[in-house]
Design an enzyme around this catalytic site. Structure first.
Site, short mmCIF file in Angstrom:
data_model
loop_
_atom_site.label_atom_id
_atom_site.label_comp_id
_atom_site.label_asym_id
_atom_site.label_seq_id
_atom_site.Cartn_x
_atom_site.Cartn_y
_atom_site.Cartn_z
N TYR A 128 0.83 -1.21 0.00
CA TYR A 128 0.00 0.00 0.00
C TYR A 128 0.86 1.26 0.00
O TYR A 128 2.02 1.26 0.42
CB TYR A 128 -0.96 0.02 1.19
CG TYR A 128 -0.33 0.26 2.55
CD1 TYR A 128 -0.16 1.55 3.05
CD2 TYR A 128 0.08 -0.81 3.35
CE1 TYR A 128 0.38 1.78 4.31
CE2 TYR A 128 0.62 -0.60 4.61
CZ TYR A 128 0.79 0.70 5.08
OH TYR A 128 1.35 0.92 6.31
N CYS A 129 0.25 2.35 -0.49
CA CYS A 129 0.81 3.69 -0.34
C CYS A 129 -0.27 4.54 0.34
O CYS A 129 -1.11 3.99 1.05
CB CYS A 129 1.25 4.28 -1.68
SG CYS A 129 -0.08 4.54 -2.88
N PHE A 130 -0.27 5.85 0.15
CA PHE A 130 -1.22 6.66 0.90
C PHE A 130 -2.66 6.46 0.44
O PHE A 130 -3.55 6.18 1.24
CB PHE A 130 -0.85 8.14 0.84
CG PHE A 130 -1.76 8.99 1.67
CD1 PHE A 130 -1.82 8.84 3.05
CD2 PHE A 130 -2.59 9.94 1.09
CE1 PHE A 130 -2.68 9.61 3.83
CE2 PHE A 130 -3.45 10.71 1.85
CZ PHE A 130 -3.50 10.55 3.22
N TYR B 64 -3.46 3.47 2.45
CA TYR B 64 -3.47 3.78 3.88
C TYR B 64 -4.73 4.53 4.29
O TYR B 64 -5.35 4.24 5.31
CB TYR B 64 -2.24 4.62 4.22
CG TYR B 64 -2.27 5.20 5.61
CD1 TYR B 64 -1.80 4.47 6.70
CD2 TYR B 64 -2.78 6.48 5.86
CE1 TYR B 64 -1.84 4.99 7.98
CE2 TYR B 64 -2.83 7.01 7.13
CZ TYR B 64 -2.35 6.26 8.20
OH TYR B 64 -2.42 6.77 9.46
#
Length: 369
Positions: free
Chosen positions: A95-97, A124
């Site tokens: 995952y990223c933001f 996120y």
């Protein structure tokens, strides 16, 4: 063919899936999820430069700069780090933001290297929102009990024997008192909330209709309980653990002196005993206003005498003197005042065996008292 994604956040929690967080270190430090490791696509400096380019020249220029910064050997090393983690954690997710460009790029590069991974849809931000909403919804799904008792009565020890307990002190890495700081720092508020959400979701998934919490108040160290959870606990029945002064001194001495000094020694401080002593002195200083000037002087002198005796003879038992003094003169009056204000909420009182029998196997969930 599109690369795989998932938004099954509940399953991620229940399976304690390992996670690769490709956000920059500065983002990760503010808060992440249990089981997450930070293997960023861009360093903090690279992220700063890309962000600056985005503001000055727009998205296309920023993306192009990002690809120039993370190329060649830098790119190869980051792909290798991701794939090495997946090799040892084949069920890992990415995952990223927002589940957008950064995690998509990382997932695509990994696929090109023959390393497949599922990306968390929404990243996120969406997963964090799910945890917050689950925490808020959980209030209607369980009846809380609060385990109360004087300082040193063994509440935490008893709590950890219960299958339906949520250990706030363990999650907060703090013993829950003015002397409760540990050598390792507390997590961030976000990390604490995420770990707490994980714990409650897992307990409820196993079918518990009652959850037991230790009597903590709004804060555990510098961290605070989510408002709705605190309000839920503030109305809960109390189960009071009664323990003799002798036993309370022994429990407190073991936790705050014996084990604490062992912990300082393990951290290889230059003079671990002196470091422990100085931290206890500071803790006493933090309660000086409530303890009172004269009593503060008395307990500090007891501490100094015990410290000197330990240095001279190795005898650690002398520390029980100031431990008992603080229990009698500081903690007990404060507890008596607080429990008197909440006496209508007391559901049961008893010693260790009686409380353990009353709490049973976790099926008791009455809220009437």
């Amino acid at each position: 063919m599109p690369l795989p994604t998932t938004d099954d956040y509940r399953r991620i929690v229940l399976e304690s899936r390992p996670l690769i967080d490709v956000r920059a270190p500065v983002e990760f430090a503010k808060g992440a999820f249990p089981g997450a490791v930070n293997l960023p696509l861009m360093s903090d400096e690279e992220r700063h430069l890309v962000g600056k380019m985005y503001k000055e020249e727009g998205n296309e220029a920023a993306v192009a700069l990002g690809h120039r910064l993370v190329s060649g050997g830098v790119k190869a090393r980051r792909i290798q780090a991701w794939c090495s983690f997946v090799k040892t954690h084949p069920d890992a997710l990415l995952y990223c933001f927002r589940g957008g460009l950064r995690s998509q790029i990382a997932q695509a590069w990994m696929a090109e290297a023959g390393c497949d991974i599922v990306r968390i849809e929404g990243g996120y931000k969406a997963f964090r929102r799910y945890l917050i909403e689950e925490m808020e919804r959980s209030e209607a799904r369980f009846s809380p009990l609060v385990l109360a008792g004087r300082t040193g009565s063994g509440k935490t020890i008893l709590l950890r024997t219960l299958p339906d307990a949520v250990d706030l002190e363990a999650l907060a890495n703090h013993r829950g008192s003015s002397f409760g700081r540990k050598i390792t720092p507390q997590p961030t508020q976000i990390d604490f909330e995420n770990a707490l959400a994980y714990a409650i979701i897992k307990k409820l998934a196993t079918g518990w209709k009652r959850l037991v919490f230790e009597d903590e108040g709004k804060n555990v160290g510098r961290l605070y309980l989510p408002r709705k959870l605190y309000e839920h606990l503030a109305k809960a029945p109390l189960v009071v653990l009664k323990t003799s002064m002798e036993r309370r001194v022994a429990i407190t001495f073991e936790e705050y002196v014996v084990r604490a000094q062992e912990g300082y020694a393990l951290h290889r401080f230059e003079d671990p005993l002196k470091r422990w002593y100085e931290d206890i002195e500071k803790a006493i200083g933090r309660i000086q206003k409530r303890l009172g000037g004269e009593r503060c002087k008395e307990v500090l002198q007891m501490l100094r005498n015990a410290y000197r005796e330990q240095i001279a003879s190795g005898r650690v038992e002398a520390h029980k003197t100031w431990v008992e003094y603080l229990l009698r003169e500081y903690y007990d009056p404060m507890y008596d005042y607080q429990i008197q204000k909440r006496r209508e909420r007391i559901l049961f009182r008893g010693d260790w065996e009686e409380v353990k029998a009353f709490l049973g196997d976790g099926t008791h969930c009455t809220t009437s008292f």
